[in-house]
Structure formats: C-alpha cells, structure tokens
Design a protein around this motif. Sequence first.
Motif, PDB file in Angstrom:
ATOM      1  N   MET A 169       0.850  -1.190   0.000  1.00 40.75           N
ATOM      2  CA  MET A 169       0.000   0.000   0.000  1.00 40.75           C
ATOM      3  C   MET A 169       0.891   1.248   0.000  1.00 40.75           C
ATOM      4  O   MET A 169       1.932   1.274   0.624  1.00 40.75           O
ATOM      5  CB  MET A 169      -0.910  -0.004   1.218  1.00 40.75           C
ATOM      6  CG  MET A 169      -1.795   1.225   1.290  1.00 40.75           C
ATOM      7  SD  MET A 169      -3.018   1.169   2.593  1.00 40.75           S
ATOM      8  CE  MET A 169      -4.281   0.264   1.752  1.00 40.75           C
ATOM      9  N   MET A 217       1.111   6.426   3.482  1.00 41.86           N
ATOM     10  CA  MET A 217       0.212   7.544   3.772  1.00 41.86           C
ATOM     11  C   MET A 217       0.993   8.846   3.949  1.00 41.86           C
ATOM     12  O   MET A 217       0.598   9.882   3.419  1.00 41.86           O
ATOM     13  CB  MET A 217      -0.604   7.235   5.021  1.00 41.86           C
ATOM     14  CG  MET A 217      -1.604   8.294   5.376  1.00 41.86           C
ATOM     15  SD  MET A 217      -2.968   8.467   4.202  1.00 41.86           S
ATOM     16  CE  MET A 217      -3.922   7.021   4.564  1.00 41.86           C
ATOM     17  N   ASP A 252      -7.455   5.779  11.595  1.00 44.18           N
ATOM     18  CA  ASP A 252      -7.267   4.358  11.288  1.00 44.18           C
ATOM     19  C   ASP A 252      -6.239   4.118  10.184  1.00 44.18           C
ATOM     20  O   ASP A 252      -5.896   2.983   9.878  1.00 44.18           O
ATOM     21  CB  ASP A 252      -8.600   3.696  10.935  1.00 44.18           C
ATOM     22  CG  ASP A 252      -9.184   4.180   9.622  1.00 44.18           C
ATOM     23  OD1 ASP A 252      -8.576   5.053   8.953  1.00 44.18           O
ATOM     24  OD2 ASP A 252     -10.268   3.679   9.261  1.00 44.18           O
ATOM     25  N   THR A 304      -6.471   4.436   6.951  1.00 46.12           N
ATOM     26  CA  THR A 304      -6.961   3.936   5.664  1.00 46.12           C
ATOM     27  C   THR A 304      -7.635   5.016   4.831  1.00 46.12           C
ATOM     28  O   THR A 304      -8.017   4.761   3.698  1.00 46.12           O
ATOM     29  CB  THR A 304      -7.976   2.787   5.852  1.00 46.12           C
ATOM     30  OG1 THR A 304      -9.134   3.289   6.526  1.00 46.12           O
ATOM     31  CG2 THR A 304      -7.357   1.635   6.632  1.00 46.12           C
ATOM     32  N   GLN A 305      -7.787   6.202   5.396  1.00 50.61           N
ATOM     33  CA  GLN A 305      -8.484   7.306   4.730  1.00 50.61           C
ATOM     34  C   GLN A 305      -7.594   8.538   4.722  1.00 50.61           C
ATOM     35  O   GLN A 305      -6.876   8.798   5.688  1.00 50.61           O
ATOM     36  CB  GLN A 305      -9.778   7.657   5.477  1.00 50.61           C
ATOM     37  CG  GLN A 305     -10.716   6.498   5.697  1.00 50.61           C
ATOM     38  CD  GLN A 305     -11.595   6.250   4.508  1.00 50.61           C
ATOM     39  OE1 GLN A 305     -12.058   7.178   3.860  1.00 50.61           O
ATOM     40  NE2 GLN A 305     -11.848   4.995   4.207  1.00 50.61           N
ATOM     41  N   PRO A 310     -10.833   7.003   0.684  1.00 46.71           N
ATOM     42  CA  PRO A 310     -10.082   5.787   0.989  1.00 46.71           C
ATOM     43  C   PRO A 310      -8.783   5.724   0.180  1.00 46.71           C
ATOM     44  O   PRO A 310      -8.726   6.191  -0.948  1.00 46.71           O
ATOM     45  CB  PRO A 310     -11.043   4.665   0.582  1.00 46.71           C
ATOM     46  CG  PRO A 310     -11.963   5.283  -0.408  1.00 46.71           C
ATOM     47  CD  PRO A 310     -12.069   6.730  -0.057  1.00 46.71           C
ATOM     48  N   PHE A 320      -5.782   3.227  -1.301  1.00 44.40           N
ATOM     49  CA  PHE A 320      -5.520   1.850  -1.707  1.00 44.40           C
ATOM     50  C   PHE A 320      -4.099   1.732  -2.249  1.00 44.40           C
ATOM     51  O   PHE A 320      -3.317   2.661  -2.147  1.00 44.40           O
ATOM     52  CB  PHE A 320      -6.536   1.420  -2.784  1.00 44.40           C
ATOM     53  CG  PHE A 320      -7.957   1.537  -2.322  1.00 44.40           C
ATOM     54  CD1 PHE A 320      -8.513   0.572  -1.506  1.00 44.40           C
ATOM     55  CD2 PHE A 320      -8.727   2.628  -2.693  1.00 44.40           C
ATOM     56  CE1 PHE A 320      -9.823   0.682  -1.065  1.00 44.40           C
ATOM     57  CE2 PHE A 320     -10.038   2.749  -2.264  1.00 44.40           C
ATOM     58  CZ  PHE A 320     -10.584   1.776  -1.450  1.00 44.40           C
ATOM     59  N   GLU A 321      -3.798   0.595  -2.864  1.00 43.11           N
ATOM     60  CA  GLU A 321      -2.486   0.408  -3.470  1.00 43.11           C
ATOM     61  C   GLU A 321      -2.270   1.449  -4.557  1.00 43.11           C
ATOM     62  O   GLU A 321      -3.216   2.031  -5.080  1.00 43.11           O
ATOM     63  CB  GLU A 321      -2.390  -1.000  -4.047  1.00 43.11           C
ATOM     64  CG  GLU A 321      -2.435  -2.065  -2.978  1.00 43.11           C
ATOM     65  CD  GLU A 321      -2.443  -3.465  -3.544  1.00 43.11           C
ATOM     66  OE1 GLU A 321      -2.272  -3.632  -4.771  1.00 43.11           O
ATOM     67  OE2 GLU A 321      -2.613  -4.399  -2.760  1.00 43.11           O
ATOM     68  N   SER A 337      -8.525   8.316  -6.476  1.00 40.66           N
ATOM     69  CA  SER A 337      -8.609   7.088  -5.693  1.00 40.66           C
ATOM     70  C   SER A 337      -9.815   6.297  -6.182  1.00 40.66           C
ATOM     71  O   SER A 337     -10.937   6.813  -6.229  1.00 40.66           O
ATOM     72  CB  SER A 337      -8.743   7.386  -4.200  1.00 40.66           C
ATOM     73  OG  SER A 337      -8.603   6.188  -3.462  1.00 40.66           O
ATOM     74  N   ASP A 384     -12.140   3.146  -5.573  1.00 35.27           N
ATOM     75  CA  ASP A 384     -12.611   2.135  -4.632  1.00 35.27           C
ATOM     76  C   ASP A 384     -13.415   1.114  -5.437  1.00 35.27           C
ATOM     77  O   ASP A 384     -14.605   1.294  -5.676  1.00 35.27           O
ATOM     78  CB  ASP A 384     -13.478   2.799  -3.559  1.00 35.27           C
ATOM     79  CG  ASP A 384     -13.919   1.831  -2.482  1.00 35.27           C
ATOM     80  OD1 ASP A 384     -13.837   0.601  -2.689  1.00 35.27           O
ATOM     81  OD2 ASP A 384     -14.359   2.311  -1.414  1.00 35.27           O
TER      82      ASP A 384
END
Length: 98
Positions: free
Chosen positions: A1, A4, A47, A49-50, A64, A66-67, A84, A86
């Motif tokens: 991933m 971030m 978290d 992821t966002q 979100p 992702f990779e 992004s 999803d």
Amino acid sequence: MMAMQRLIDELMPYAGSRIKVWMEDRSGEQQTLPKPYTLFKVAAASDGTQLLFYFNKEQFLSVPVFEEQHTLLEQTKAGPRFVSHDEQSQLHYWVYFL
C-alpha cells in the motif's frame, strides 16, 4: 500500500489552492458534478486507511487510500490531480488542483 505520509507530503504544498472535487459512482446509479473548494490541509484518518481533504478546520472529504495503482497523485496536461478508485464500492474520487 502506498505510504500515507508520502501522500500527505506530496499533497500539502497544495494547501491554500483551489480544488474541484468530483465523486463518481461506477455502478451507474449517480454521478456528482465537480464542486469547487479551497484546500485547507490534508491529514490521515486515525485508522490510517483514509485521507482527509479539509476545506476548513472542521469540514473535510474522507477518501479511501488503496495500493498505488488505485490511489495516486498524477500530473496531467490540465494540472495535477489526486485519484482514488474504490473498486469494492464502485466509487471513484477525483480532486483536481486548479
């Protein structure tokens, strides 16, 4: 991933820039028109992821992450844009930097 912090570092120079945000529902149900905002700041959700695109101190769009092939900041002829995709929810997020 995709890391971030790297995304945040790439996006923070755009704080104060005008942006247009567009979300697209690939299931065919609906599609929104691009909405203009000023980017206040970018941060990671607790978290991890966002990615949170703040329009002021309290309002934000949660996107979100992702990779790399699904979440990236890319340069186009029209300028930079953050994308992004999803695939599970069939939502696609677009942030255009003006």
